[in-house]
Write an enzyme that holds these catalytic residues in place. Structure first.
Site, PDB file in Angstrom:
ATOM      1  N   ASP A 181      34.764  36.651  27.152  1.00  0.00           N
ATOM      2  CA  ASP A 181      36.161  36.786  27.568  1.00  0.00           C
ATOM      3  C   ASP A 181      36.943  35.512  27.241  1.00  0.00           C
ATOM      4  OD1 ASP A 181      38.363  37.934  28.804  1.00  0.00           O
ATOM      5  OD2 ASP A 181      37.384  38.267  30.728  1.00  0.00           O
ATOM      6  N   ASP A 190      43.050  45.806  29.236  1.00  0.00           N
ATOM      7  CA  ASP A 190      42.751  45.791  30.670  1.00  0.00           C
ATOM      8  C   ASP A 190      43.345  47.005  31.363  1.00  0.00           C
ATOM      9  OD1 ASP A 190      41.159  43.612  30.905  1.00  0.00           O
ATOM     10  OD2 ASP A 190      42.700  42.240  31.627  1.00  0.00           O
TER      11      ASP A 190
HETATM   12  C1  DGJ Z   1      39.751  39.875  31.881  1.00  0.00           C
HETATM   13  C2  DGJ Z   1      39.000  41.022  31.278  1.00  0.00           C
HETATM   14  O1  DGJ Z   1      39.795  41.720  30.376  1.00  0.00           O
HETATM   15  C3  DGJ Z   1      38.494  41.915  32.392  1.00  0.00           C
HETATM   16  O2  DGJ Z   1      37.854  43.037  31.860  1.00  0.00           O
HETATM   17  C4  DGJ Z   1      37.562  41.120  33.261  1.00  0.00           C
HETATM   18  O3  DGJ Z   1      36.422  40.764  32.534  1.00  0.00           O
HETATM   19  C5  DGJ Z   1      38.266  39.885  33.792  1.00  0.00           C
HETATM   20  N1  DGJ Z   1      38.882  39.132  32.752  1.00  0.00           N
HETATM   21  C6  DGJ Z   1      37.304  39.013  34.555  1.00  0.00           C
HETATM   22  O4  DGJ Z   1      37.876  37.865  35.006  1.00  0.00           O
END
Ligand code: DGJ
Length: 728
Positions: free
Chosen positions: A459, A529
């Site tokens: 990430d 997301d």
């Molecule tokens: C952003 C990501 O896109 C989410 O899926 C998740 O992993 C969060 N970060 C975790 O902090």
């Protein structure tokens, strides 16, 4: 014509360089002592075409314009010579060289040099003949004593000789990635840029389609697809003059990123990929998908597994029984992999929310008393693979890492620190070799200590929030962005060299890093997301212009949706998720038994069609951006013996009849039997089990009911259909 190159043999004669793929050709003229000239990019050329074009039938234009002489023209490169001279005068310095690569591609290198100054630029083209794809980049070398400052350095320049050129680009934002914008190119400058610093896929994307003859069509028309293969700030510019001639410039965004080349130093720009087709945008996408899967993604020819990711199910509430329960639940529904998201690490600082502990990559035994091995044992017991979340390029000011190495962060001297997520997040300076080692060692330790980890979710949740490297010297501060991405790519390469088999997901607050520059190191990306199924239809449709379904993490999540608060029925959520790399992003223990059973069956069906979805050819049939009340796509197996057709009603106004588009990509002479997947109607619909010729389906489509027949009280305002078509 497969590949033909007429290469100069060291003479000063006009030397055509013809770079051909199966269905396209690029023609340049590389005459020593003259500027490298562009003659053609588009349809394949005959020998007569090449001869006439190089005989002056069409006036050649500069193929890599430099700034200085005629400064009113937009340049692809501009430099400041050591003596302050701001002009660059590039001419061909020798014959084009050609090298065959082990992957079947061929690289052409055409050397150019300044007429006076010891500065050279090599124009490079890599051609993948079977994929109809050509990459373009340049390599600049300072052969003199003083420093040369490169102020602008596009990877590619392309005159576009269409008659009525339209551009399709993608724009959006966090949780709203990849919306389509289509516009006619009128005189002026159209610029698409990114300035985030670390991630470049949330807002405008670094890929465009140029339709040469009017409004873009999916199934017809000349189209050039362009993709900047770079994870950092990029720039695409089309300059259209009063005569409606269009010139495309593509590469790194040079904004505050000039590059200093000391004596003997070389600078290579990232590649930009081009695909030309006269069969519309659909064919351009299919070319990119195939090339991507076979050459530009990790394990792109092996389908990706069905997974459950813990994020939307438990967020930071990571604990051993909770993880065990999720593993059991996903295993019981037929899932193959469980991914533990954010929240599992920390020592002195705990990761209970987003404001602490990034960089302290030790397992938090207060939450997981038996450590990662305890979880891996449980995964083994449940018969699923195990994956883990990391965010290696980042730290928090509340972390032991930052306490030890405050000098590792991106930070300008004499300025207050600018922080991101959680009010404490900081970006590590990937240009610093010590940071590169730290990131490599962190991943290395994780994977050597726990070799059973099968999957990493990588990430990145912060942009560069202040321009400043504590590593680069004062006179190289402008190289922050360039060195960040050079360091990131170097580290990923090192990780992949040691761990070629592990699956890695590319995530950056969702789709922040959807670009071809990173995909050689990744198996897939987290598309957004936002997991709301209705909005996902558009995001996935837009993303499909350049990226294949197997790369698109597409998860079934809870209702109301955590981003849009919309409550979409499970059937519709499943039907959308099944059109990408299917997964779940939900707390299964909150699901009813009936919903679990529905998902269990859907996962079993997905496994039956997975090869077609993930490895087949995509045909986009009805765009959600057209506002026709429905969206539709289909995937066809390469052998055309199996296809999957998706249809989603995107709005529900009583009395309107949404589009049910004709199918595409089938064998017209074959007969296909129709089976509905994820059916919910009280009775099988009349089409069930019926057979049709490919020809019929491709002109008439399927006339299925556009709403579901359910008992009163169970009726819903959504409708969707998934059909499997099998050749008889
Ligand atoms: C952003 C990501 O896109 C989410 O899926 C998740 O992993 C969060 N970060 C975790 O902090």
């Amino acid at each position: 014509m497969m590949l033909a190159a007429c290469l100069a043999q060291g003479s000063a004669q006009a030397a055509p360089v013809e770079i051909s793929t199966r269905n396209s050709a690029l023609l340049l003229e590389a005459t020593e002592g003259k500027p490298l000239a562009f003659l053609h990019y588009g349809s394949p050329l005959s020998a007569a075409d090449v001869k006439s074009l190089t005989d002056g039938a069409r006036s050649a234009t500069d193929s890599y314009p430099a700034y200085g002489n005629y400064p009113e023209n937009e340049p692809a490169m501009s430099v400041v010579m050591p003596d302050g001279n701001m002009t660059l005068d590039l001419v061909v310095a020798g014959p084009a060289a050609r090298s065959a690569e082990s992957d079947g591609s061929t690289i052409y290198r055409i050397p150019m040099k300044d007429r006076v100054y010891p500065y050279s630029v090599t124009a490079c083209y890599r051609v993948y003949p079977d994929d109809d794809l050509i990459e373009s980049w340049v390599e600049a070398v300072n052969n003199g004593k003083g420093n040369v400052k490169i102020m602008r350095y596009d990877s590619a320049y392309l005159p576009i000789t269409g008659r009525d050129v339209w551009m399709t680009s993608l724009y959006g934002g966090w949780a709203n990635e990849a919306r389509e914008a289509t516009e006619q190119l009128l005189p002026g400058v159209k610029e698409i840029t990114n300035t985030d610093g670390t991630r470049n896929g949330h807002y405008s994307r670094g890929e465009v389609m140029l339709s040469l003859d009017g409004r873009p069509q999916e199934r017809s028309g000349e189209v050039i697809g362009v993709a900047v293969e770079y994870p950092g700030n990029y720039k695409l510019r089309v300059v259209t003059d009063a005569g409606r001639r269009n010139r495309l410039y593509a590469g790194v965004n040079e904004r505050n990123s000039w590059k200093t080349l000391a004596k003997g130093e070389k600078f290579t720009t990232p590649p930009v990929a081009f695909v030309y087709s006269d069969k519309g945008m659909g064919e351009v996408s299919r070319r990119f998908h195939k090339w991507g899967r076979e050459r530009r993604m990790a394990h792109g020819t092996t389908p990706n597994p069905v997974l459950l990711n813990s994020w939307e199910g438990v967020y930071f509430d990571i604990n051993e029984p909770g993880m065990a329960q999720m593993m059991k639940d996903i295993a019981s529904m037929g899932g193959e992999l469980f991914v533990m998201d954010d929240g599992w690490f920390g020592g002195k600082y705990q990761r209970n929310t987003d404001n602490a502990a990034l960089g302290d990559w030790t397992v938090d035994t207060r939450k997981l008393p038996h450590g990662i091995n305890g979880l891996l044992d449980e995964a083994d017991r449940q018969g699923v693979k195990f994956g883990i979340w990391i965010e290696p390029e980042m730290t928090n000011s509340a972390s032991e890492l930052f306490e030890k190495h405050p000098d590792w962060t991106v930070q300008a001297v004499r300025r207050d620190t600018v922080k991101g997520r959680g009010g404490t997040q900081l970006v590590l300076d990937m240009g610093n070799p010590k940071v590169q080692d730290f990131v490599f060692n962190m991943v290395d330790t994780l994977l050597t200590r726990y070799p059973r980890i099968a999957y990493i979710k990588w990430d990145a949740n912060a942009p560069i929030m202040q321009h400043g490297s504590q590593y680069l010297p004062a006179d190289r501060q402008s190289e922050l962005y360039l060195s960040y991405h050079e360091g990131l790519l170097k580290t990923l390469k090192r990780i992949r060299a040691k761990y070629p088999d592990v699956m890695i997901q590319n995530c950056a607050s969702g789709g922040g890093r959807v670009n071809w520059g990173l995909m050689p190191y990744f198996d897939e990306f987290w598309t957004s997301d936002n997991t709301d199924a209705l909005q996902r239809i558009a995001m996935q449709y837009g993303t499909s212009y350049f990226f294949p379904a197997m790369a698109m993490g597409s998860h079934i999540s809870a209702v109301p949706n955590h981003t849009t608060y919309r409550s979409v029925p499970l059937k519709f959520r499943v039907d959308v998720a099944m059109s990408g790399r299917l997964g779940m992003e939900i707390q299964p223990k909150d699901m009813s038994e009936a919903d679990k059973e529905f998902c269990r069956k859907a996962i079993a069906s997905y496994k039956e069609i997975r090869d077609v979805v993930q490895l087949g050819d995509l045909y986009r049939l009805q765009s959600p951006f057209d506002g026709k009340g429905a969206a539709s796509i289909m995937y066809v197996a390469p052998a055309k013996d199996k296809a999957v057709y998706y249809w989603w009603r995107t709005d529900n106004n009583y009395g309107t009849v949404p589009q049910r588009p004709a199918l595409d990509g089938l064998d017209p002479d074959a007969t296909y039997r129709v089976t509905e997947l994820n059916a919910i109607d009280n009775q099988p619909i009349p089409l069930e089990g019926k057979s049709f010729s490919g020809k019929y389906l491709m002109s008439n489509g399927l006339e299925f009911p556009v709403s579901h027949s359910l008992d009163w009280g169970k009726r819903v305002d959504y409708a969707s259909r998934v059909f499997l078509l099998e050749k008889q």
